[in-house]
Design a protein around this motif. Structure first.
Motif, mmCIF file in Angstrom:
data_model
loop_
_atom_site.group_PDB
_atom_site.id
_atom_site.type_symbol
_atom_site.label_atom_id
_atom_site.label_comp_id
_atom_site.label_asym_id
_atom_site.label_seq_id
_atom_site.Cartn_x
_atom_site.Cartn_y
_atom_site.Cartn_z
ATOM 1 N N HIS A 1 0.945 -1.154 -0.244
ATOM 2 C CA HIS A 1 0.017 -0.143 0.096
ATOM 3 C C HIS A 1 0.733 1.163 0.174
ATOM 4 N N SER A 2 0.223 2.378 -0.339
ATOM 5 C CA SER A 2 1.065 3.642 -0.353
ATOM 6 C C SER A 2 0.143 4.561 0.487
ATOM 7 N N TYR A 3 -0.805 4.359 1.024
ATOM 8 C CA TYR A 3 -1.736 5.286 1.872
ATOM 9 C C TYR A 3 -1.969 4.658 3.099
ATOM 10 N N TYR A 4 -2.351 5.381 4.093
ATOM 11 C CA TYR A 4 -3.133 4.749 5.463
ATOM 12 C C TYR A 4 -3.889 5.599 5.968
ATOM 13 N N PRO A 5 -4.797 5.088 6.723
ATOM 14 C CA PRO A 5 -5.949 5.923 7.393
ATOM 15 C C PRO A 5 -5.544 6.781 8.656
ATOM 16 N N LEU A 6 -6.026 7.926 8.818
ATOM 17 C CA LEU A 6 -5.736 8.793 10.069
ATOM 18 C C LEU A 6 -7.317 8.951 10.615
ATOM 19 N N PRO A 7 -7.914 7.913 11.405
ATOM 20 C CA PRO A 7 -9.158 8.310 11.870
ATOM 21 C C PRO A 7 -9.364 9.573 12.868
ATOM 22 N N LYS A 8 -10.365 9.870 12.895
ATOM 23 C CA LYS A 8 -10.486 11.169 13.884
ATOM 24 C C LYS A 8 -10.853 10.500 15.272
ATOM 25 N N ASP A 9 -11.411 9.604 15.357
ATOM 26 C CA ASP A 9 -11.572 8.662 16.721
ATOM 27 C C ASP A 9 -10.596 7.802 16.749
#
Length: 107
Positions: A49-57
């Protein structure tokens, strides 16, 4: 943007890192997790992968991985589950993650 199933954003790895991130890396469980239940410590998983999540919670982050930056590699919120790694390519650990999901769905 991602699928927009979780509040937050999706970011690309910093330019200083080789992207895409391909290969084996460690997943560390943080907090209670459906997908990572009955597993201790860190386990190897296969990433591409090249991207990852940054969840608010931040409470929905259930697994983290380090690849130049620490990023969420497992997230869970209500009936939404996500892994940044490929469980189907992650050997015994991946089988365990898939089995935990199947058992959850069967309840």
């Amino acid at each position: 943007k991602g699928l927009n199933l979780l509040n937050g954003k999706v970011v690309r790895f910093p330019k200083k890192l080789k992207v895409p991130h391909i290969g084996w890396n460690l997943v560390e469980a943080v907090g209670d997790s459906v997908l990572l239940s009955n597993y201790d410590g860190k386990k190897w998983a296969y990433f591409a992968h090249s991207y990852y999540p940054l969840p608010k919670d931040k409470e929905i982050i259930k697994g983290i991985t380090l690849y130049g930056v620490e990023f969420p590699s497992v997230v869970e919120e209500k009936n939404v589950f996500g892994t940044q790694f490929h469980p189907e390519k992650s050997g015994e650990f991946g089988r365990h993650v898939i089995q935990n999901f199947v058992e959850y769905v069967r309840r």
